[in-house]
Motif scaffolding. Structure first.
Motif, PDB file in Angstrom:
ATOM      1  N   TYR A 235      53.806  39.491  18.254  1.00 12.02           N
ATOM      2  CA  TYR A 235      53.025  39.348  19.483  1.00 12.02           C
ATOM      3  C   TYR A 235      51.529  39.282  19.174  1.00 12.02           C
ATOM      4  N   PHE A 236      51.059  40.096  18.249  1.00 11.57           N
ATOM      5  CA  PHE A 236      49.633  40.057  17.907  1.00 11.57           C
ATOM      6  C   PHE A 236      49.258  38.683  17.354  1.00 11.57           C
ATOM      7  N   CYS A 237      50.078  38.164  16.446  1.00 12.20           N
ATOM      8  CA  CYS A 237      49.778  36.864  15.840  1.00 12.20           C
ATOM      9  C   CYS A 237      49.795  35.765  16.892  1.00 12.20           C
ATOM     10  N   HIS A 238      50.739  35.834  17.817  1.00 16.02           N
ATOM     11  CA  HIS A 238      50.824  34.819  18.862  1.00 16.02           C
ATOM     12  C   HIS A 238      49.642  34.943  19.821  1.00 16.02           C
ATOM     13  N   MET A 239      49.269  36.164  20.161  1.00 14.53           N
ATOM     14  CA  MET A 239      48.178  36.368  21.097  1.00 14.53           C
ATOM     15  C   MET A 239      46.828  35.996  20.486  1.00 14.53           C
ATOM     16  N   SER A 240      46.707  36.096  19.167  1.00 15.57           N
ATOM     17  CA  SER A 240      45.439  35.715  18.524  1.00 15.57           C
ATOM     18  C   SER A 240      45.179  34.222  18.659  1.00 15.57           C
ATOM     19  N   VAL A 241      46.249  33.437  18.802  1.00 17.36           N
ATOM     20  CA  VAL A 241      46.121  31.987  18.995  1.00 17.36           C
ATOM     21  C   VAL A 241      46.052  31.648  20.482  1.00 17.36           C
ATOM     22  N   LYS A 242      46.854  32.357  21.265  1.00 15.37           N
ATOM     23  CA  LYS A 242      46.910  32.112  22.718  1.00 15.37           C
ATOM     24  C   LYS A 242      46.662  33.414  23.461  1.00 15.37           C
ATOM     25  N   PRO A 243      45.392  33.725  23.755  1.00 17.36           N
ATOM     26  CA  PRO A 243      45.071  35.005  24.404  1.00 17.36           C
ATOM     27  C   PRO A 243      45.793  35.228  25.721  1.00 17.36           C
ATOM     28  N   ASP A 244      46.114  34.154  26.456  1.00 20.29           N
ATOM     29  CA  ASP A 244      46.791  34.338  27.743  1.00 20.29           C
ATOM     30  C   ASP A 244      48.239  34.808  27.575  1.00 20.29           C
ATOM     31  N   HIS A 246      48.911  37.509  26.527  1.00 18.52           N
ATOM     32  CA  HIS A 246      48.821  38.910  26.953  1.00 18.52           C
ATOM     33  C   HIS A 246      49.542  39.118  28.290  1.00 18.52           C
ATOM     34  N   ASP A 247      49.281  38.236  29.239  1.00 15.71           N
ATOM     35  CA  ASP A 247      49.878  38.379  30.565  1.00 15.71           C
ATOM     36  C   ASP A 247      51.383  38.116  30.540  1.00 15.71           C
ATOM     37  N   ILE A 248      51.807  37.225  29.638  1.00 11.91           N
ATOM     38  CA  ILE A 248      53.240  36.938  29.522  1.00 11.91           C
ATOM     39  C   ILE A 248      53.985  38.167  29.001  1.00 11.91           C
ATOM     40  N   ILE A 249      53.399  38.850  28.022  1.00 12.91           N
ATOM     41  CA  ILE A 249      54.018  40.072  27.501  1.00 12.91           C
ATOM     42  C   ILE A 249      54.127  41.111  28.615  1.00 12.91           C
ATOM     43  N   ARG A 250      53.046  41.278  29.339  1.00 15.53           N
ATOM     44  CA  ARG A 250      53.012  42.306  30.376  1.00 15.53           C
ATOM     45  C   ARG A 250      54.054  42.033  31.463  1.00 15.53           C
ATOM     46  N   GLU A 251      54.293  40.751  31.736  1.00 14.55           N
ATOM     47  CA  GLU A 251      55.244  40.397  32.793  1.00 14.55           C
ATOM     48  C   GLU A 251      56.688  40.384  32.297  1.00 14.55           C
ATOM     49  N   ARG A 252      56.906  39.918  31.045  1.00 11.72           N
ATOM     50  CA  ARG A 252      58.271  39.671  30.590  1.00 11.72           C
ATOM     51  C   ARG A 252      58.815  40.737  29.643  1.00 11.72           C
ATOM     52  N   ASP A 260      52.133  51.948  22.426  1.00 11.11           N
ATOM     53  CA  ASP A 260      50.806  52.129  21.835  1.00 11.11           C
ATOM     54  C   ASP A 260      50.331  50.831  21.191  1.00 11.11           C
ATOM     55  N   TYR A 261      51.253  50.066  20.628  1.00 12.58           N
ATOM     56  CA  TYR A 261      50.894  48.798  19.987  1.00 12.58           C
ATOM     57  C   TYR A 261      50.176  47.880  20.984  1.00 12.58           C
ATOM     58  N   PHE A 262      50.782  47.726  22.147  1.00 11.39           N
ATOM     59  CA  PHE A 262      50.226  46.794  23.123  1.00 11.39           C
ATOM     60  C   PHE A 262      48.847  47.246  23.587  1.00 11.39           C
ATOM     61  N   GLN A 263      48.696  48.536  23.801  1.00  7.72           N
ATOM     62  CA  GLN A 263      47.397  49.034  24.244  1.00  7.72           C
ATOM     63  C   GLN A 263      46.314  48.751  23.213  1.00  7.72           C
ATOM     64  N   LYS A 264      46.686  48.766  21.935  1.00  9.80           N
ATOM     65  CA  LYS A 264      45.704  48.573  20.870  1.00  9.80           C
ATOM     66  C   LYS A 264      45.451  47.098  20.544  1.00  9.80           C
ATOM     67  N   MET A 265      46.254  46.205  21.114  1.00  9.72           N
ATOM     68  CA  MET A 265      46.010  44.771  20.876  1.00  9.72           C
ATOM     69  C   MET A 265      45.531  44.040  22.130  1.00  9.72           C
ATOM     70  N   ARG A 266      45.384  44.757  23.225  1.00  9.53           N
ATOM     71  CA  ARG A 266      45.011  44.102  24.489  1.00  9.53           C
ATOM     72  C   ARG A 266      43.639  43.432  24.412  1.00  9.53           C
ATOM     73  N   TRP A 267      42.788  43.897  23.506  1.00 10.99           N
ATOM     74  CA  TRP A 267      41.449  43.312  23.379  1.00 10.99           C
ATOM     75  C   TRP A 267      41.501  41.822  23.052  1.00 10.99           C
ATOM     76  N   LEU A 268      42.605  41.371  22.484  1.00  8.80           N
ATOM     77  CA  LEU A 268      42.719  39.955  22.124  1.00  8.80           C
ATOM     78  C   LEU A 268      42.686  39.031  23.330  1.00  8.80           C
ATOM     79  N   ARG A 269      42.995  39.568  24.512  1.00  8.47           N
ATOM     80  CA  ARG A 269      43.067  38.704  25.702  1.00  8.47           C
ATOM     81  C   ARG A 269      41.724  38.084  26.042  1.00  8.47           C
ATOM     82  N   ASN A 335      43.404  46.970  14.706  1.00 12.48           N
ATOM     83  CA  ASN A 335      42.267  47.709  15.253  1.00 12.48           C
ATOM     84  C   ASN A 335      41.131  46.750  15.604  1.00 12.48           C
ATOM     85  N   GLU A 336      40.641  46.831  16.817  1.00 14.41           N
ATOM     86  CA  GLU A 336      39.631  45.883  17.293  1.00 14.41           C
ATOM     87  C   GLU A 336      38.367  45.911  16.449  1.00 14.41           C
ATOM     88  N   THR A 337      37.871  47.094  16.146  1.00 11.18           N
ATOM     89  CA  THR A 337      36.630  47.206  15.377  1.00 11.18           C
ATOM     90  C   THR A 337      36.780  46.590  13.994  1.00 11.18           C
TER      91      THR A 337
END
Length: 598
Positions: A235-244, A246-252, A260-269, A335-337
């Motif tokens: 999911y992180f690798c896919h979201m880094s290419v397609k930030p949107d 993020h919403d698909i993960i949250r819905e599906r 915890d993983y999702f909370q720490k990668m949400r910045w990619l959106r 990690n975002e930083t």
């Protein structure tokens, strides 16, 4: 004669599907994007209906693992070849959903025409045609009555022979009794051998690697959160290419969205930067190497299996610890930083566009080095300088070109033993000697690839030094690179082609400069002896023709920025080979000066 390390056993398809449902065979690929299209699923069912062979499956039973109480746990079978076929069967016959490349769960519906015994992918025309059974999975539903199906079809299609219809539907229903061969690898095969088999048997299909095997191993684990960890990586690798995404993960995938993983990668959106869009192979390499101090992914597979490298046994405690450490490595990767800091370090070295990033493995190890420096408590400024210098050195020397695992493994072990700063400086001093700058680098630049690492670093050097574009008064090289400018031939391509030079000769990187399209078009096919003379006249008259430079000192400074020897106004204007040799030397000098700035 070498002993056979496998057995071959035919099994009914119904038995195979039952094993999958019960977990006897682990098929983690079912929960990854399905790469077959619907017509391939149709063709598979048609082949089974006609009694054609559909290939073998290859499975390997994991080694028995010693649990913490001292007892042995029998390992699951893992399907290492045939995932797509089994997934297709489950989709077509059982109605299971599959994931698209955008991780959308969809049904693949295959229709059957019992009168002409034809299969087709479901479509709107079939939906409105009662002569088709629109979804064959209804035939395989447990408890379903074949007599009721025959009666319903005959009612909707008057004149149909119920006997013929019954035989054909029964024949279709019977394809689950068709046998498929299972090649089962010997359970005592080591991880390295199974990995090699995995790679070889897939060489003619979808290209697979040790990273794919590692991902299968991760996904097959149910005890230590392997499936969720696999999702985090993909999911992180896919979201880094397609930030949107993020919403698909949250819905599906609401279950993952709560992790915890999702909370720490949400910045990619909110990120649109493409300097470093890692694949799951990149992510595994960085997370594993930085956390475990090893560089070979086959070691990761072994550790996740519980391999004790000293006793050669498999222990559940080691598997548990390895999953926990890999999870920690993945969290540090996302990690975002840290991630943003790596990208800023690359940009600060002049690599402002993904077009300037050549081999991804040099970036991967730069990230590993950053994470190790951070873990060692190094000063942030010292980490940045170390990572910049190491990255450029590794690109210039091709340190991680080709298969990087041996180099990754060697470098991380040396960093473990000697510390990041000491090791990095010792390698740089040895690799980038005076001989490298004076002789080897100019020789290596005798290449015609515009994507060669030397030309990429050269352009990064121009960005770092704030150079203007060729013959541009105000437009910088960075501006032009970010806006996908032309690579202009100083000795025009068509001019050299007319002289009989091959593509490899006229496309030498020492013949390239970064220029505005307007300047490139204006020069066209004119010989250097012509347009450089016109440039001098332009400075005398004060009337710009090529670009906006009308002062001689500004022109010479611009040529110096682009490593164009002043002899271009004289002898070298008609000496292509002499010009290339002189410019390569100047380009190497510029890269050396740039490296000293890092």
């Amino acid at each position: 004669m070498s002993p056979q390390r496998y057995s071959v056993t035919p099994q009914p398809i119904d038995t195979l599907l039952a094993w999958v449902r019960s977990g006897e065979i682990a098929i983690p690929e079912i929960q990854r994007p399905f790469v077959w299209d619907a017509t391939q699923v149709r063709n598979l069912l048609d082949s089974l209906y006609r009694g054609f062979p559909v290939g073998y499956l290859i499975a390997w039973r994991n080694p028995n693992v010693r649990l913490k109480d001292g007892t042995l746990s029998a390992g699951k079978r893992i399907l290492i070849d045939g995932q797509q076929r089994v997934t297709a069967l489950m989709a077509g016959l059982l109605g299971r959903q599959v994931l698209t490349k955008d991780y959308e769960a969809v049904r693949i519906r295959i229709a059957f025409h019992p009168l002409n015994e034809k299969f087709e992918v479901f479509n709107s025309a079939i939906e409105n045609d009662c002569s088709w059974i629109s979804d064959v999975s209804t035939i395989f539903e447990s408890g379903g009555s074949i007599y009721g199906l025959v009666d319903a079809y005959a009612t909707a299609n008057p004149g149909t022979s119920k006997d013929d219809l019954f035989r054909r539907i029964e024949r279709l229903r019977g394809i689950v009794n068709n046998q498929m061969g299972i090649i089962e690898l010997a359970p005592d095969l080591d991880i390295e051998t199974v990995t090699e088999i995995f790679i070889r048997v897939n060489s003619a299909g979808v290209s697979l690697s040790q990273a794919d095997f590692a991902m299968s191993k991760i996904a097959a684990n149910e005890s230590y959160g392997g499936n969720t960890l696999r999702k985090a990586i993909e999911y992180f690798c896919h979201m880094s290419v397609k930030p949107d995404f993020h919403d698909i993960i949250r819905e599906r995938d609401t279950a993952f969205a709560d992790t915890d993983y999702f909370q720490k990668m949400r910045w990619l959106r909110n990120v649109q930067d493409d300097i470093y869009d890692p694949s799951y192979t990149d992510m595994l390499r960085v997370a594993f190497t930085s956390e475990f101090g090893r560089g070979k992914l086959q070691d990761l597979v072994a550790l996740l299996s519980g391999r004790n490298f000293e006793t050669k046994q498999y222990e559940d405690a080691i598997a548990e610890d390895s999953f926990a450490r890999l999870r920690q490595g993945v969290l540090r990767f996302i990690n975002e930083t840290s991630f943003k800091q790596l990208v800023m370090i690359l940009r600060s070295a002049g690599f402002v566009s993904s077009d300037l990033i050549g081999g991804r493995n040099a970036v991967n190890f730069a990230y590993i080095l950053y994470l190790r420096g951070k873990a060692a408590g190094m000063n942030p400024a010292a980490i940045e300088r170390m990572v910049r210098r190491w990255y450029v050195m590794s690109v210039l020397t091709g340190r991680y070109a080709g298969n990087p695992e041996t180099s990754f493994d060697f470098d991380i072990r040396q960093i473990e033993a000697r510390g990041p700063e000491v090791y990095v400086e010792s390698v740089i001093e040895g690799e980038l000697s005076d001989g490298f700058w004076r002789t080897l680098l100019p020789q290596n630049m005798e290449t015609s690839s515009a994507s060669s690492p030397y030309f990429l670093v050269y352009q990064a050097a121009q960005v770092k030094m704030g150079d203007k574009g060729f013959l541009s008064r105000d437009m910088t090289v960075q501006d032009l690179i970010l806006h996908k400018s032309d690579a202009h031939h100083l000795f025009p391509r068509n001019l050299l082609k007319k002289q009989g030079l091959s593509r490899g000769r006229y496309n030498q990187i020492a013949n390239f400069v970064v220029a505005q399209s307007e300047i490139n078009i204006r020069i066209s096919d004119k010989a250097p002896s012509v347009y450089f003379a016109e440039l001098l006249s332009q400075c005398d008259s004060g009337k710009p023709h090529y670009g906006g430079i009308i002062e001689l000192d500004v022109l010479k400074e611009n040529l110096r920025m682009h490593c164009i020897p002043e002899a271009i106004f004289g002898a070298l204007s008609d000496d292509y080979d002499g010009f290339l040799a002189a410019r390569r030397s100047l380009m190497a000098d510029k890269i050396k000066a740039y490296f000293a700035m890092l």
